[in-house]
Design a protein around this motif. Structure first.
Motif, PDB file in Angstrom:
ATOM      1  N   ASP A 160       3.921   8.069   9.197  1.00  0.00           N
ATOM      2  CA  ASP A 160       2.549   8.433   9.596  1.00  0.00           C
ATOM      3  C   ASP A 160       1.567   7.289   9.359  1.00  0.00           C
ATOM      4  O   ASP A 160       0.768   6.950  10.243  1.00  0.00           O
ATOM      5  N   ILE A 161       1.623   6.709   8.164  1.00  0.00           N
ATOM      6  CA  ILE A 161       0.656   5.665   7.821  1.00  0.00           C
ATOM      7  C   ILE A 161       0.922   4.386   8.626  1.00  0.00           C
ATOM      8  O   ILE A 161      -0.018   3.728   9.084  1.00  0.00           O
TER       9      ILE A 161
ATOM     10  N   ALA B 273       0.378  17.271  -2.228  1.00  0.00           N
ATOM     11  CA  ALA B 273       0.807  17.808  -0.923  1.00  0.00           C
ATOM     12  C   ALA B 273       2.315  17.723  -0.712  1.00  0.00           C
ATOM     13  O   ALA B 273       2.836  18.308   0.235  1.00  0.00           O
ATOM     14  N   HIS B 274       3.017  16.962  -1.586  1.00  0.00           N
ATOM     15  CA  HIS B 274       4.465  16.783  -1.410  1.00  0.00           C
ATOM     16  C   HIS B 274       5.221  16.951  -2.721  1.00  0.00           C
ATOM     17  O   HIS B 274       4.631  16.867  -3.799  1.00  0.00           O
TER      18      HIS B 274
ATOM     19  N   ARG C 121       8.264  10.516   5.621  1.00  0.00           N
ATOM     20  CA  ARG C 121       7.206  11.083   6.475  1.00  0.00           C
ATOM     21  C   ARG C 121       5.913  10.272   6.332  1.00  0.00           C
ATOM     22  O   ARG C 121       5.273   9.927   7.335  1.00  0.00           O
TER      23      ARG C 121
ATOM     24  N   LEU D 133      -7.792   2.030   5.039  1.00  0.00           N
ATOM     25  CA  LEU D 133      -6.904   3.034   4.419  1.00  0.00           C
ATOM     26  C   LEU D 133      -7.421   3.440   3.045  1.00  0.00           C
ATOM     27  O   LEU D 133      -7.130   4.526   2.552  1.00  0.00           O
TER      28      LEU D 133
ATOM     29  N   ALA E 188      -4.872   7.827  -2.769  1.00  0.00           N
ATOM     30  CA  ALA E 188      -4.003   8.486  -1.780  1.00  0.00           C
ATOM     31  C   ALA E 188      -2.749   9.020  -2.468  1.00  0.00           C
ATOM     32  O   ALA E 188      -2.299  10.127  -2.174  1.00  0.00           O
TER      33      ALA E 188
ATOM     34  N   GLU F  15       9.072  21.016   4.403  1.00  0.00           N
ATOM     35  CA  GLU F  15       9.678  19.878   5.098  1.00  0.00           C
ATOM     36  C   GLU F  15      10.251  18.832   4.149  1.00  0.00           C
ATOM     37  O   GLU F  15      11.133  18.073   4.516  1.00  0.00           O
TER      38      GLU F  15
ATOM     39  N   TRP G  39       0.851  -1.200   0.000  1.00  0.00           N
ATOM     40  CA  TRP G  39       0.000   0.000   0.000  1.00  0.00           C
ATOM     41  C   TRP G  39       0.889   1.253   0.000  1.00  0.00           C
ATOM     42  O   TRP G  39       0.672   2.180  -0.777  1.00  0.00           O
TER      43      TRP G  39
ATOM     44  N   PHE H  58      -1.278  12.684  -2.315  1.00  0.00           N
ATOM     45  CA  PHE H  58       0.051  12.935  -1.732  1.00  0.00           C
ATOM     46  C   PHE H  58       0.935  13.714  -2.711  1.00  0.00           C
ATOM     47  O   PHE H  58       1.754  14.525  -2.298  1.00  0.00           O
TER      48      PHE H  58
ATOM     49  N   SER I 247       2.198   4.166  11.578  1.00  0.00           N
ATOM     50  CA  SER I 247       1.729   4.407  12.950  1.00  0.00           C
ATOM     51  C   SER I 247       0.196   4.304  13.005  1.00  0.00           C
ATOM     52  O   SER I 247      -0.368   3.685  13.919  1.00  0.00           O
ATOM     53  N   HIS I 248      -0.462   4.883  11.993  1.00  0.00           N
ATOM     54  CA  HIS I 248      -1.935   4.825  11.917  1.00  0.00           C
ATOM     55  C   HIS I 248      -2.405   3.366  11.797  1.00  0.00           C
ATOM     56  O   HIS I 248      -3.346   2.949  12.479  1.00  0.00           O
TER      57      HIS I 248
ATOM     58  N   ASP J 213      -0.847   0.635  12.721  1.00  0.00           N
ATOM     59  CA  ASP J 213      -0.638  -0.080  13.997  1.00  0.00           C
ATOM     60  C   ASP J 213      -1.767   0.210  14.983  1.00  0.00           C
ATOM     61  O   ASP J 213      -2.254  -0.689  15.673  1.00  0.00           O
ATOM     62  N   GLU J 214      -2.175   1.492  15.038  1.00  0.00           N
ATOM     63  CA  GLU J 214      -3.275   1.886  15.937  1.00  0.00           C
ATOM     64  C   GLU J 214      -4.571   1.178  15.529  1.00  0.00           C
ATOM     65  O   GLU J 214      -5.327   0.700  16.383  1.00  0.00           O
ATOM     66  N   ALA J 215      -4.810   1.155  14.203  1.00  0.00           N
ATOM     67  CA  ALA J 215      -6.051   0.544  13.699  1.00  0.00           C
ATOM     68  C   ALA J 215      -6.069  -0.956  13.995  1.00  0.00           C
ATOM     69  O   ALA J 215      -7.100  -1.490  14.425  1.00  0.00           O
TER      70      ALA J 215
END
Lengths: 104, 238
Positions: free
Chosen positions: B34-35, B77-78, B30, B64, B70, B217, B15, B74, B37-38, B40-42
């Motif tokens: 971020d993804i 945004a980057h 980055r 996701l 996505a 950044e 993904w 992205f 960590s997200h 893992d939480e999910a």
């Protein structure tokens, strides 16, 4: 439900209550809307990064329970943008509901 | 198997590969953090709801959404890898002060040569005289600004300025090429095509300049140390 364009405002609104991390932002938006605003979470991060690029939010990583979480926080510029965008969105949704109520 | 078959992510790594394809290194780093960590939480959230591990992982991945959607967002945004390389090249050449000065002199020499071999009297379209004068004025402004930027020990704080100058330079040469169209003895097409390509580059650099303001950044590290910048080849001439 498709709510293209208003995700940024919803993120800003969520962050107006204090710093938050991506996962919790997604969960809170879903819970508060009672599951109506069910968006794909992969699209949350481009929106967050975009808002950060515009200087509306800032972020910092924090270690919590053995996990590294990135917390986002509203900037002064973001607070002003939220007031403006919230007003616009409320006006817009008010106008739409007026028309739809009439159609019933 | 059809080559048009939609590529679907089977796990988080796939993904992320799809979502960050063609992005600048810092942006990739980055997004992966971020993804991941997200995710893992999910997964942890689903495990708390008594789902087995495989179902929790599948659920978290499905939440996701489409990695290609996505990826498109992205990219807005980057910085992309190509955009990153273009900025890196500009900074690199700006740091090599001597070579940069030579390039500026080359620009001015080309401009002088182009105008001297194509005297104003030969131009068919009178309005193009103004275009050429504007182009000459612009190239002088660009050269002076670039010299000032390159004279600084580090051009790092000015990538947006350098990119803007590059955009103006492309615009200038495009305008000069356009004036060539009105020359009687020369073919129109090569001049027209070259000027169109140069105008395209000018637009690209102008867009990149605007994007750089929003993706700081991706270029400069969190501590402002320029983590991902390309190191200079040679020490900067004092």
């Amino acid at each position: 439900m498709n709510f293209k364009g208003s995700l940024a405002t919803l993120i800003l609104q969520n962050l107006s209550r204090g710093p938050n991390h991506g996962y919790r932002i997604a969960q809170e938006i879903k819970t508060q809307s009672k599951g109506v605003l069910d968006f794909k979470e992969g699209t949350l991060y481009p929106a967050l990064h975009g808002l950060e690029g515009k200087g509306l939010i800032s972020s910092a990583t924090r270690e919590e329970n053995g996990r590294t979480r990135r917390y986002y926080r509203l900037t002064e510029k973001g607070k002003k943008a939220l007031v403006r965008e919230r007003e616009e969105l409320l006006q817009f949704s008010g106008a739409i509901s007026l028309i739809l109520r009439e159609a019933r | 198997m059809s080559i048009f078959r939609k590529r679907r992510a089977q796990n988080l790594d796939e993904w992320l590969e799809i979502a960050t394809e063609g992005l600048a290194p810092a942006a990739k780093e980055r997004i992966w953090a971020d993804i991941a960590s997200h995710y893992d939480e999910a997964v942890a959230g689903h495990l708390d709801n008594a789902l087995p591990m495989s179902a929790a992982q599948t659920g978290a991945l499905a939440e996701l959404g489409d990695a290609k959607i996505a990826a498109r967002r992205f990219r807005r945004a980057h910085l992309t890898k190509y955009e990153f390389q273009q900025v890196a090249k500009l900074l690199k050449s700006a740091r090599r002060y001597g070579r940069y000065g030579l390039a500026q002199a080359g620009d001015l020499a080309f401009c002088w040569f182009f105008c001297s071999v194509n005297p104003a009297a030969e131009l068919l379209v009178p309005g193009f005289h103004i275009l050429r004068n504007v182009a000459i004025a612009l190239i002088i402004v660009c050269s002076i600004t670039d010299f000032v930027l390159a004279r600084r020990k580090s051009a790092d704080p000015f990538p947006r300025m350098l990119v803007l100058m590059q955009s103006l330079r492309c615009l200038t040469f495009g305008m000069l090429m356009l004036t060539g169209i009105s020359l009687q003895e020369l073919h129109v097409m090569p001049f027209l095509m070259t000027s169109l390509v140069l105008f395209g580059y000018s637009l690209f650099y102008f867009g990149l300049r605007n994007k750089l303001g929003k993706v700081a950044e991706d270029w400069v590290g969190e501590a402002g140390q320029g983590r991902h910048e390309i190191p200079p080849d040679k020490p900067v001439a004092s």
